[in-house]
Write a protein that holds these residues in place. Structure first.
Motif, PDB file in Angstrom:
ATOM      1  N   MET A  67       0.838  -1.180   0.000  1.00 40.82           N
ATOM      2  CA  MET A  67       0.000   0.000   0.000  1.00 40.82           C
ATOM      3  C   MET A  67       0.887   1.249   0.000  1.00 40.82           C
ATOM      4  SD  MET A  67      -2.783   1.209   2.841  1.00 40.82           S
ATOM      5  CE  MET A  67      -1.781   2.150   3.960  1.00 40.82           C
ATOM      6  N   THR A  68       0.596   2.192  -0.842  1.00 39.51           N
ATOM      7  CA  THR A  68       1.300   3.471  -0.887  1.00 39.51           C
ATOM      8  C   THR A  68       0.727   4.398   0.160  1.00 39.51           C
ATOM      9  OG1 THR A  68       1.702   3.256  -3.260  1.00 39.51           O
ATOM     10  CG2 THR A  68       1.850   5.462  -2.336  1.00 39.51           C
ATOM     11  N   ALA A  69       1.585   4.853   1.059  1.00 37.46           N
ATOM     12  CA  ALA A  69       1.125   5.801   2.067  1.00 37.46           C
ATOM     13  C   ALA A  69       0.859   7.146   1.415  1.00 37.46           C
ATOM     14  CB  ALA A  69       2.153   5.939   3.173  1.00 37.46           C
ATOM     15  N   ARG A  70      -0.237   7.760   1.797  1.00 37.44           N
ATOM     16  CA  ARG A  70      -0.602   9.083   1.293  1.00 37.44           C
ATOM     17  C   ARG A  70      -0.364  10.091   2.409  1.00 37.44           C
ATOM     18  NH1 ARG A  70      -6.233   6.540   0.222  1.00 37.44           N
ATOM     19  NH2 ARG A  70      -5.564   5.952   2.280  1.00 37.44           N
ATOM     20  N   ILE A  71       0.437  11.104   2.089  1.00 34.71           N
ATOM     21  CA  ILE A  71       0.845  12.111   3.061  1.00 34.71           C
ATOM     22  C   ILE A  71       0.380  13.481   2.568  1.00 34.71           C
ATOM     23  CG2 ILE A  71       2.784  13.120   4.340  1.00 34.71           C
ATOM     24  CD1 ILE A  71       2.549  10.049   4.716  1.00 34.71           C
ATOM     25  N   LEU A  72      -0.170  14.259   3.466  1.00 34.78           N
ATOM     26  CA  LEU A  72      -0.600  15.622   3.171  1.00 34.78           C
ATOM     27  C   LEU A  72       0.256  16.588   3.985  1.00 34.78           C
ATOM     28  CD1 LEU A  72      -2.623  17.695   1.967  1.00 34.78           C
ATOM     29  CD2 LEU A  72      -4.122  17.179   3.930  1.00 34.78           C
ATOM     30  N   ILE A  73       0.933  17.501   3.304  1.00 30.10           N
ATOM     31  CA  ILE A  73       1.687  18.550   3.982  1.00 30.10           C
ATOM     32  C   ILE A  73       0.904  19.840   3.841  1.00 30.10           C
ATOM     33  CG2 ILE A  73       3.813  19.899   4.094  1.00 30.10           C
ATOM     34  CD1 ILE A  73       5.326  17.487   3.034  1.00 30.10           C
ATOM     35  N   LEU A  74       0.512  20.396   4.992  1.00 27.89           N
ATOM     36  CA  LEU A  74      -0.243  21.644   5.017  1.00 27.89           C
ATOM     37  C   LEU A  74       0.604  22.749   5.639  1.00 27.89           C
ATOM     38  CD1 LEU A  74      -3.771  20.461   6.237  1.00 27.89           C
ATOM     39  CD2 LEU A  74      -3.019  20.981   3.907  1.00 27.89           C
ATOM     40  N   ASN A  75       0.554  23.901   5.008  1.00 25.89           N
ATOM     41  CA  ASN A  75       1.299  25.074   5.450  1.00 25.89           C
ATOM     42  C   ASN A  75       0.345  26.224   5.678  1.00 25.89           C
ATOM     43  OD1 ASN A  75       4.297  24.289   4.927  1.00 25.89           O
ATOM     44  ND2 ASN A  75       3.151  23.556   3.150  1.00 25.89           N
ATOM     45  N   GLY A  76       0.513  26.894   6.806  1.00 28.32           N
ATOM     46  CA  GLY A  76      -0.371  27.971   7.186  1.00 28.32           C
ATOM     47  C   GLY A  76       0.091  29.344   6.751  1.00 28.32           C
ATOM     48  N   PRO A  77      -0.388  30.370   7.437  1.00 27.57           N
ATOM     49  CA  PRO A  77      -0.226  31.750   7.010  1.00 27.57           C
ATOM     50  C   PRO A  77       1.238  32.198   6.933  1.00 27.57           C
ATOM     51  CG  PRO A  77      -1.075  31.669   9.249  1.00 27.57           C
ATOM     52  CD  PRO A  77      -1.110  30.272   8.719  1.00 27.57           C
ATOM     53  N   ASN A  78       1.484  32.987   5.922  1.00 32.02           N
ATOM     54  CA  ASN A  78       2.760  33.657   5.658  1.00 32.02           C
ATOM     55  C   ASN A  78       3.862  32.733   5.171  1.00 32.02           C
ATOM     56  OD1 ASN A  78       1.795  36.288   6.417  1.00 32.02           O
ATOM     57  ND2 ASN A  78       1.849  35.549   8.524  1.00 32.02           N
ATOM     58  N   LEU A  79       3.615  31.425   5.127  1.00 25.14           N
ATOM     59  CA  LEU A  79       4.651  30.523   4.637  1.00 25.14           C
ATOM     60  C   LEU A  79       4.851  30.655   3.133  1.00 25.14           C
ATOM     61  CD1 LEU A  79       3.883  27.615   7.060  1.00 25.14           C
ATOM     62  CD2 LEU A  79       5.977  28.978   6.980  1.00 25.14           C
ATOM     63  N   ASN A  80       3.893  31.245   2.453  1.00 27.43           N
ATOM     64  CA  ASN A  80       4.064  31.565   1.037  1.00 27.43           C
ATOM     65  C   ASN A  80       5.146  32.626   0.828  1.00 27.43           C
ATOM     66  OD1 ASN A  80       1.928  33.163   2.355  1.00 27.43           O
ATOM     67  ND2 ASN A  80       1.874  34.286   0.420  1.00 27.43           N
ATOM     68  N   LEU A  81       5.537  33.312   1.891  1.00 24.96           N
ATOM     69  CA  LEU A  81       6.561  34.359   1.814  1.00 24.96           C
ATOM     70  C   LEU A  81       7.946  33.871   2.232  1.00 24.96           C
ATOM     71  CD1 LEU A  81       4.549  37.393   3.246  1.00 24.96           C
ATOM     72  CD2 LEU A  81       4.957  36.783   0.847  1.00 24.96           C
ATOM     73  N   LEU A  82       8.101  32.562   2.425  1.00 19.51           N
ATOM     74  CA  LEU A  82       9.423  32.057   2.787  1.00 19.51           C
ATOM     75  C   LEU A  82      10.447  32.475   1.734  1.00 19.51           C
ATOM     76  CD1 LEU A  82       8.748  28.448   4.119  1.00 19.51           C
ATOM     77  CD2 LEU A  82       9.386  30.486   5.416  1.00 19.51           C
TER      78      LEU A  82
END
Length: 148
Positions: free
Chosen positions: A1-16
């Protein structure tokens, strides 16, 4: 079985890479995502990588993950310290949860020392900068493979 992983990023991380690089580093979120995608492919993982500045979007994505992913890696940014809504959504998720921070929040302002996310997280990775994402991805892969 292929593990499914979700990475979630919150506010302001688009400005890294732009916002306070002396604190958060020079890597952009796109740089980090590219490295995560490469690592996931090598490990045979299915990976989704998302970012939002909106608390409700993060809650909606956590709800949608129920029954469709084995683990969530969450860098909730400032919502870590304020969002009971995100905590409640995580409590309704039955997979593994890894809390992630680029910085060691315990070495920062006092208001950053409390984490609502930690009340649900199976593990916490913080203070390693961008490589922490790969550490979290490897940890999620091990946790889901072992059925831990």
């Amino acid at each position: 079985m292929t593990a499914r992983i979700l990475i979630l990023n919150g506010p302001n991380l688009n400005l890294l890479g732009l916002r306070e690089p002396e604190i958060y580093g020079a890597d952009t979120l796109a740089d980090i995502e590219a490295r995560c995608v490469e690592r996931a492919e090598r490990r045979g993982l299915a990976l989704e990588f998302r970012q939002s500045n909106h608390e409700g979007a993060l809650v909606d994505w956590i709800h949608a993950a129920r029954g469709s992913v084995e683990a969530i890696i969450l860098n909730a940014g400032a919502y870590t310290h304020t969002s009971v809504a995100i905590l409640d959504a995580l409590r309704a998720f039955d997979g593994k949860v890894i809390e992630l921070h680029l910085t060691n929040t315990h070495r920062r302002e006092a208001f950053r020392h409390h984490s609502y996310v930690s009340l649900r997280a199976d593990g916490v990775i913080m203070g390693f900068g961008a490589p922490g994402y790969l550490m979290a991805l490897d940890a999620a892969a091990e946790m889901t493979a072992a059925g831990a």
